[in-house]
Design a protein around this motif. Structure first.
Motif, mmCIF file in Angstrom:
data_model
loop_
_atom_site.group_PDB
_atom_site.id
_atom_site.type_symbol
_atom_site.label_atom_id
_atom_site.label_comp_id
_atom_site.label_asym_id
_atom_site.label_seq_id
_atom_site.Cartn_x
_atom_site.Cartn_y
_atom_site.Cartn_z
ATOM 1 N N GLY A 158 0.625 -1.024 -0.096
ATOM 2 C CA GLY A 158 -0.019 -0.024 -0.134
ATOM 3 C C GLY A 158 0.910 1.359 0.177
ATOM 4 N N ILE A 159 2.057 1.191 -0.439
ATOM 5 C CA ILE A 159 2.988 2.380 -0.411
ATOM 6 C C ILE A 159 3.159 2.937 -1.903
ATOM 7 N N PRO A 160 2.890 4.052 -2.124
ATOM 8 C CA PRO A 160 2.794 4.746 -3.446
ATOM 9 C C PRO A 160 4.288 4.373 -4.119
ATOM 10 N N ALA A 161 4.219 3.964 -5.387
ATOM 11 C CA ALA A 161 5.273 3.786 -6.401
ATOM 12 C C ALA A 161 6.248 5.076 -6.214
ATOM 13 N N SER A 162 7.731 4.442 -6.475
ATOM 14 C CA SER A 162 8.663 5.649 -6.846
ATOM 15 C C SER A 162 8.681 6.151 -8.313
ATOM 16 N N GLN A 163 9.060 7.326 -8.428
ATOM 17 C CA GLN A 163 9.173 8.049 -9.401
ATOM 18 C C GLN A 163 10.627 7.771 -9.860
ATOM 19 N N ILE A 164 11.111 7.411 -11.312
ATOM 20 C CA ILE A 164 12.383 7.227 -11.641
ATOM 21 C C ILE A 164 12.723 7.954 -12.665
ATOM 22 N N TYR A 165 13.917 8.413 -13.003
ATOM 23 C CA TYR A 165 14.426 9.170 -14.037
ATOM 24 C C TYR A 165 15.685 8.504 -14.450
ATOM 25 N N ALA A 166 15.941 8.542 -15.928
ATOM 26 C CA ALA A 166 17.028 7.874 -16.368
ATOM 27 C C ALA A 166 17.789 8.944 -16.953
ATOM 28 N N HIS A 167 19.199 8.820 -16.576
ATOM 29 C CA HIS A 167 20.187 9.865 -17.115
ATOM 30 C C HIS A 167 20.311 9.769 -18.699
ATOM 31 N N THR A 168 20.293 10.936 -19.416
ATOM 32 C CA THR A 168 20.468 10.882 -20.634
ATOM 33 C C THR A 168 21.717 11.833 -21.010
ATOM 34 N N ASP A 169 21.935 12.850 -20.431
ATOM 35 C CA ASP A 169 23.388 13.695 -20.728
ATOM 36 C C ASP A 169 23.540 14.426 -19.439
ATOM 37 N N GLY A 170 25.003 14.637 -19.347
ATOM 38 C CA GLY A 170 25.350 15.372 -18.224
ATOM 39 C C GLY A 170 26.245 14.670 -17.263
ATOM 40 N N ASP A 171 25.800 14.381 -15.918
ATOM 41 C CA ASP A 171 26.600 13.908 -14.953
ATOM 42 C C ASP A 171 26.595 12.308 -15.009
ATOM 43 N N SER A 172 27.313 11.551 -14.140
ATOM 44 C CA SER A 172 27.696 10.371 -14.440
ATOM 45 C C SER A 172 26.674 9.279 -13.918
ATOM 46 N N TRP A 173 25.390 9.695 -13.188
ATOM 47 C CA TRP A 173 24.519 8.669 -12.668
ATOM 48 C C TRP A 173 23.900 8.297 -13.741
#
Length: 139
Positions: free
Chosen positions: A62-77
């Motif tokens: 019953g915990i809301p889902a996380s939002q995820i972002y994928a790196h496309t340009d810039g830093d190394s994450w």
């Protein structure tokens, strides 16, 4: 009909204003955790699969889902994730859901995660709030 529309608009504006003020002045504003992941070489897909598994566990608890972002340009994450800060009761519900699914729970979750990452950071934040709500909190 015009009167009804004006009344409805005024009521909606009043409700939004009241909600925004109460939200901004709440003793406990909404909180989240922002996590930045650097996947281990060759583990980008495995990390995504692990994160998806955690979302399935959260949903079962019953915990809301996380939002995820994928790196496309810039830093190394590789991936940035925004997740709600959970309570002890929610953590226990997630552990129970994981156990019911036959998946690792408790400290073993972190051991599984570390198989797929080089490093990660977790930062606790207040939000989401608008800039105006943040300013209201300063009063």
């Amino acid at each position: 009909m015009k009167y009804l529309m004006k009344y409805a608009a005024a009521a909606a504006a009043g409700a939004i204003a009241a909600t925004s003020i109460a939200y901004a002045q709440a003793a406990s504003p909404p909180r989240a955790i922002i996590s930045i992941y650097h996947a281990a070489p060759g583990h980008q897909q495995a990390l995504l699969e692990w994160l998806a598994q955690q979302d399935r566990i959260a949903a079962a608890a019953g915990i809301p889902a996380s939002q995820i972002y994928a790196h496309t340009d810039g830093d190394s994450w590789d991936y940035l994730m925004i997740a709600p800060v959970t309570t002890d009761a929610q953590d226990q519900a997630a552990d129970a859901a994981a156990a019911k699914m036959g998946l690792p729970s408790g400290p073993k979750v972190g051991l599984e995660l570390r198989k797929h990452i080089q490093s990660h950071t977790d930062t606790y934040v207040v939000g989401p709030l608008t800039a105006a709500q943040m300013l209201d909190r300063l009063k």
